[in-house]
Design a protein around this motif. Structure first.
Motif, PDB file in Angstrom:
ATOM      1  N   SER A  61      28.484   0.038 -41.368  1.00 18.24           N
ATOM      2  CA  SER A  61      28.573   1.282 -40.604  1.00 18.24           C
ATOM      3  C   SER A  61      28.663   1.016 -39.112  1.00 18.24           C
ATOM      4  O   SER A  61      28.474   1.892 -38.307  1.00 18.24           O
ATOM      5  N   THR A  62      28.949  -0.259 -38.757  1.00 19.11           N
ATOM      6  CA  THR A  62      29.045  -0.638 -37.357  1.00 19.11           C
ATOM      7  C   THR A  62      30.368  -1.346 -37.119  1.00 19.11           C
ATOM      8  O   THR A  62      30.764  -2.195 -37.892  1.00 19.11           O
ATOM      9  N   VAL A  63      31.066  -0.982 -36.072  1.00 17.17           N
ATOM     10  CA  VAL A  63      32.345  -1.603 -35.738  1.00 17.17           C
ATOM     11  C   VAL A  63      32.207  -2.278 -34.396  1.00 17.17           C
ATOM     12  O   VAL A  63      31.790  -1.647 -33.426  1.00 17.17           O
ATOM     13  N   SER A  64      32.509  -3.576 -34.325  1.00 16.21           N
ATOM     14  CA  SER A  64      32.436  -4.300 -33.067  1.00 16.21           C
ATOM     15  C   SER A  64      33.827  -4.458 -32.474  1.00 16.21           C
ATOM     16  O   SER A  64      34.763  -4.849 -33.154  1.00 16.21           O
ATOM     17  N   LEU A  65      33.960  -4.149 -31.190  1.00 17.30           N
ATOM     18  CA  LEU A  65      35.198  -4.372 -30.466  1.00 17.30           C
ATOM     19  C   LEU A  65      34.893  -5.401 -29.388  1.00 17.30           C
ATOM     20  O   LEU A  65      34.386  -5.056 -28.335  1.00 17.30           O
ATOM     21  N   GLY A  66      35.172  -6.660 -29.663  1.00 13.49           N
ATOM     22  CA  GLY A  66      34.766  -7.712 -28.744  1.00 13.49           C
ATOM     23  C   GLY A  66      35.836  -8.132 -27.765  1.00 13.49           C
ATOM     24  O   GLY A  66      35.647  -9.060 -26.997  1.00 13.49           O
ATOM     25  N   ASN A  67      37.006  -7.486 -27.772  1.00 13.62           N
ATOM     26  CA  ASN A  67      38.114  -7.974 -26.956  1.00 13.62           C
ATOM     27  C   ASN A  67      38.396  -7.079 -25.759  1.00 13.62           C
ATOM     28  O   ASN A  67      39.522  -6.786 -25.417  1.00 13.62           O
ATOM     29  N   GLY A  68      37.337  -6.602 -25.107  1.00 14.78           N
ATOM     30  CA  GLY A  68      37.541  -5.833 -23.896  1.00 14.78           C
ATOM     31  C   GLY A  68      37.073  -4.407 -24.019  1.00 14.78           C
ATOM     32  O   GLY A  68      36.453  -4.020 -24.998  1.00 14.78           O
ATOM     33  N   CYS A  69      37.384  -3.600 -22.987  1.00 13.24           N
ATOM     34  CA  CYS A  69      36.950  -2.206 -22.983  1.00 13.24           C
ATOM     35  C   CYS A  69      37.557  -1.460 -24.160  1.00 13.24           C
ATOM     36  O   CYS A  69      38.710  -1.662 -24.509  1.00 13.24           O
ATOM     37  N   LEU A  70      36.775  -0.580 -24.722  1.00 16.36           N
ATOM     38  CA  LEU A  70      37.268   0.219 -25.838  1.00 16.36           C
ATOM     39  C   LEU A  70      38.492   1.009 -25.419  1.00 16.36           C
ATOM     40  O   LEU A  70      39.473   1.096 -26.142  1.00 16.36           O
ATOM     41  N   PHE A  82      39.040   3.036 -36.920  1.00 18.23           N
ATOM     42  CA  PHE A  82      37.607   2.766 -36.934  1.00 18.23           C
ATOM     43  C   PHE A  82      36.825   4.018 -37.360  1.00 18.23           C
ATOM     44  O   PHE A  82      35.884   3.943 -38.146  1.00 18.23           O
ATOM     45  N   LEU A  83      37.242   5.150 -36.811  1.00 18.42           N
ATOM     46  CA  LEU A  83      36.543   6.389 -37.157  1.00 18.42           C
ATOM     47  C   LEU A  83      36.748   6.755 -38.618  1.00 18.42           C
ATOM     48  O   LEU A  83      35.852   7.318 -39.254  1.00 18.42           O
ATOM     49  N   GLU A  84      37.912   6.434 -39.145  1.00 15.44           N
ATOM     50  CA  GLU A  84      38.163   6.711 -40.560  1.00 15.44           C
ATOM     51  C   GLU A  84      37.183   5.934 -41.436  1.00 15.44           C
ATOM     52  O   GLU A  84      36.671   6.443 -42.434  1.00 15.44           O
ATOM     53  N   THR A  85      36.883   4.693 -41.052  1.00 18.54           N
ATOM     54  CA  THR A  85      35.910   3.893 -41.796  1.00 18.54           C
ATOM     55  C   THR A  85      34.528   4.529 -41.766  1.00 18.54           C
ATOM     56  O   THR A  85      33.835   4.627 -42.781  1.00 18.54           O
ATOM     57  N   LEU A  86      34.127   4.983 -40.596  1.00 14.34           N
ATOM     58  CA  LEU A  86      32.784   5.528 -40.433  1.00 14.34           C
ATOM     59  C   LEU A  86      32.629   6.929 -41.016  1.00 14.34           C
ATOM     60  O   LEU A  86      31.505   7.363 -41.253  1.00 14.34           O
ATOM     61  N   THR A  87      33.732   7.628 -41.212  1.00 20.09           N
ATOM     62  CA  THR A  87      33.630   9.003 -41.718  1.00 20.09           C
ATOM     63  C   THR A  87      33.912   9.097 -43.215  1.00 20.09           C
ATOM     64  O   THR A  87      34.019  10.201 -43.750  1.00 20.09           O
ATOM     65  N   ARG A  88      34.012   7.977 -43.889  1.00 13.83           N
ATOM     66  CA  ARG A  88      34.148   8.026 -45.346  1.00 13.83           C
ATOM     67  C   ARG A  88      32.913   8.676 -45.959  1.00 13.83           C
ATOM     68  O   ARG A  88      31.790   8.440 -45.502  1.00 13.83           O
TER      69      ARG A  88
END
Length: 368
Positions: A61-70, A82-88
């Motif tokens: 339930s956590t998404v990491s974006l490690g390659n700079g500003c979102l 990413f939101l599609e994953t979290l809203t399942r």
């Protein structure tokens, strides 16, 4: 006119420059979430308890974006992924928090959310965290902080324990001037009441008995029960005002109230009865900062027709709010002209999400 087909999950953007205390505040929310299931999108984990997340089985339930500003690393369609994953439905989340990079442009994040095609999300507000002890120096290095504060819905003046009372008042006045109508609350160690950002979830007893070990369980064990608790008087930094009326609201006067809601009024939630304006539906209302959305649903058989609102903010005048809302009631609806009522309802309907044409609603939300 039909109610939304799916429940919507509020998405809160947590922004602030490096060192302001965003991660500390997020950890506080995770520790004090009161059974609310929080999904998190972060640029990098930093001090967030990733080991606890993994052990609890909720790292999915956590998404990491490690390659700079979102806002720079992904476009709107990638954020939707990413939101599609979290809203399942299987995640059963109640709220999603995006912790932005310290150098992110908050307004771009908000625009991405409002432009999202995901029908399961709802904008939950932009929270800007400010380091009270470093504010003046940060403002010299990053003058864009003035622009960030100007678009915030809620400002958390953090680390106020590191400055004296006079300095705290000076900073609060400066931040309030820069942030305009946004609510400004003071905090130490990122400790704000989670109810400012989301409503506590109510779980059936049987679900609680079989639930997974959660962030809150693990972090509470780590820190010891009662480590923070309510002894910090988290409720003292904001006010909550309730309004109930069994007289329908006049749509034109009610929209005038919402369009000119006072500074410091951060959230409004509840239901509005517009009487002759729409006798078939009650209107769920969701307002956060400048964002406003109505969602009509049919009255249930035998349901009492009431307007019920909860207003949350900082530095608001409760009596004045209640007086203004009382003045929005349609005390003599039978004298109103039907065509005039219909025209007045268009002020409400422009904030109803239409499945066939969501663009107008998004533009109205950004203008509100």
């Amino acid at each position: 006119m039909t109610p939304p087909r799916t429940p919507q999950i509020p998405v809160v953007v947590l922004a602030g420059f490096l060192g302001s205390g965003k991660t500390t505040l997020l950890n506080h929310l995770l520790r004090n979430r009161a059974d609310t299931r929080i999904g998190v999108i972060v640029n990098d984990f930093g001090a967030i308890e990733i080991d606890a997340m993994t052990v609890s089985g909720q790292v999915g339930s956590t998404v990491s974006l490690g390659n700079g500003c979102l806002c720079c690393a992904v476009d709107a369609s990638e954020l939707d992924t990413f939101l599609e994953t979290l809203t399942r439905p299987s995640t059963r989340l109640d709220v999603i928090v995006i912790e932005a990079s310290g150098l992110a442009e908050p307004q771009e994040l908000v625009r991405m959310l409002l432009a999202s095609d995901n029908p399961h999300i709802l904008y939950g507000g932009l929270v800007e965290v400010v380091d009270a002890a470093e504010f003046d120096r940060t403002r010299q290095r990053h003058p864009e902080i003035d622009r960030h504060l100007a678009v915030a819905d809620l400002v958390v003046l953090n680390k106020t324990d590191r400055v004296g009372e006079a300095e705290r008042e000076r900073l609060r006045a400066t931040v309030a001037e820069l942030s305009g109508p946004a609510a400004v609350i003071s905090a130490a160690h990122g400790r704000i009441d989670p109810e400012l950002l989301f409503d506590p979830a109510l779980r059936p007893d049987h679900e609680d008995a079989v639930r997974q070990l959660t962030f809150e369980d693990l972090l509470r064990e780590e820190a010891g029960e009662g480590h923070e608790g309510h002894g910090d008087h988290l409720h003292a930094s904001y006010e909550s005002v309730d309004f109930t009326s069994d007289v329908p609201m006049d749509p034109r006067r009610f929209m005038e109230f919402l369009d000119s809601r006072p500074d410091g009024l951060y959230r409004i939630k509840g239901f509005a009865d517009f009487g002759a304006g729409d006798r078939d539906n009650t209107y769920a209302l969701h307002a956060v900062g400048r964002f406003l959305r109505f969602a009509p649903r049919p009255w249930a058989r035998g349901e009492q027709r009431l307007t019920q609102l909860v207003m949350i903010g900082a530095g608001i005048d409760a009596e004045a709010l209640l007086a203004r809302l009382t003045g929005c009631r349609a005390d003599e609806p039978e004298r109103a002209d039907a065509a005039d009522i219909e025209r007045a309802m268009w002020g409400v309907l422009r904030y109803v999400q239409q499945e066939t044409d969501p663009v107008d609603v998004r533009e109205a939300a950004m203008e509100a």
